[in-house]
Scaffold this motif. Structure first.
Motif, PDB file in Angstrom:
ATOM      1  N   GLU A 146      50.904  82.716  39.759  1.00  0.00           N
ATOM      2  CA  GLU A 146      51.421  81.631  40.609  1.00  0.00           C
ATOM      3  C   GLU A 146      50.884  80.269  40.151  1.00  0.00           C
ATOM      4  O   GLU A 146      51.638  79.293  40.056  1.00  0.00           O
ATOM      5  N   ALA A 183      52.926  77.125  38.351  1.00  0.00           N
ATOM      6  CA  ALA A 183      52.886  75.786  38.945  1.00  0.00           C
ATOM      7  C   ALA A 183      52.425  74.767  37.904  1.00  0.00           C
ATOM      8  O   ALA A 183      52.968  73.663  37.803  1.00  0.00           O
ATOM      9  N   GLN A 199      54.023  71.115  38.574  1.00  0.00           N
ATOM     10  CA  GLN A 199      53.943  70.916  40.021  1.00  0.00           C
ATOM     11  C   GLN A 199      52.873  69.911  40.429  1.00  0.00           C
ATOM     12  O   GLN A 199      52.865  69.448  41.562  1.00  0.00           O
ATOM     13  N   THR A 256      49.390  74.630  48.818  1.00  0.00           N
ATOM     14  CA  THR A 256      50.809  74.864  49.117  1.00  0.00           C
ATOM     15  C   THR A 256      51.367  76.007  48.265  1.00  0.00           C
ATOM     16  O   THR A 256      52.045  76.903  48.781  1.00  0.00           O
ATOM     17  N   VAL A 257      51.067  75.971  46.971  1.00  0.00           N
ATOM     18  CA  VAL A 257      51.567  77.013  46.062  1.00  0.00           C
ATOM     19  C   VAL A 257      51.085  78.388  46.533  1.00  0.00           C
ATOM     20  O   VAL A 257      51.866  79.344  46.626  1.00  0.00           O
ATOM     21  N   ASN A 306      52.626  79.429  49.972  1.00  0.00           N
ATOM     22  CA  ASN A 306      54.014  79.882  49.804  1.00  0.00           C
ATOM     23  C   ASN A 306      54.035  81.291  49.212  1.00  0.00           C
ATOM     24  O   ASN A 306      54.787  82.158  49.665  1.00  0.00           O
TER      25      ASN A 306
END
Ligand code: M7G
Length: 195
Positions: free
Chosen positions: A97, A101, A106, A150-151, A154
């Motif tokens: 993840e 990102a 990101q 946030t990553v 989620n």
């Protein structure tokens, strides 16, 4: 047509070879720019959970060696996630993840502040960290930490399990001088806000 990432990245491996110095254990595996090339590499090699304890993976911006000594890291620090009680499956999820990102830009305006990511596979508790270039740049580091939150939150929803409790920022200098009492975090971001 070759779809390209915004910049080139280098994947490094630190072997668990006890007979070598730390520097000699560190090897550049491959430098990639293509999106297909990134996934081919990611899928061809072992996930972090498949590595021997004491090994590391590092994915850093091309041109930045994954070590404290280089100019981009010497005044830097890291956002640290401790894997400890979590499963190796969760470690692999967090790694992929954050990797997606990072290579997928990101971190936006702070992309230049991010040097790379590290996974330390350890029997005493594995660690995943994002290295940033200036440990005193609180604004950039907090924005980067909040993107990570946030990553991961989620991803926690998608995978229906909590992936982390807290992100802690520490500077490399204190890590190098660390005693058994550990390093005092400069910033902490919790997965769930404390009430
Ligand atoms: P670690 O792998 O960051 O943490 O550092 P660990 O305690 O969970 O294993 C372990 C040791 O590896 C350090 O005490 C250093 O001897 C060496 N080491 C780690 N890093 C990140 C560096 C580095 O950037 N440069 C050098 N020269 N040695 C390092």
């Amino acid at each position: 047509l070759v779809y390209k990432l915004a910049r080139s990245w280098s994947w490094w491996f630190l072997s668990d070879d006890r007979n070598k110095s730390w520097e000699d254990r560190l090897k550049n595996v491959h430098t990639f720019t293509g999106i297909g090339e990134f996934w081919a590499l990611h899928d061809a090699i072992k996930p972090p959970s498949g590595l021997n304890p004491s090994s590391d993976y590092n994915v850093f911006r091309d041109g930045i060696a994954p070590m404290w000594e280089v100019k981009e890291n010497k005044n830097g620090g890291r956002w640290l996630i401790t894997i400890e009680k979590r499963t190796s499956e969760i470690m692999d999820l967090i790694w992929t993840e954050i990797l997606m990102a990072m290579v997928g830009e990101q971190f936006k305006q702070d992309s230049e502040s991010v040097c790379g990511i590290v996974c330390n596979v350890r029997t005493k508790g594995s660690k995943i960290s994002v290295w940033t270039t200036d440990s005193s740049d609180d604004e950039a580091n907090l924005r980067i930490g909040n993107v990570l939150k946030t990553v991961l939150n989620n991803a926690s929803m998608i995978h229906q399990r909590p992936l982390f409790d807290v992100l802690r920022y520490e500077d490399h200098e204190s890590c190098q001088k660390k005693t058994s009492s550990g390093v005092k975090a400069k910033h902490s971001i919790f997965a769930v806000e404390e009430r």
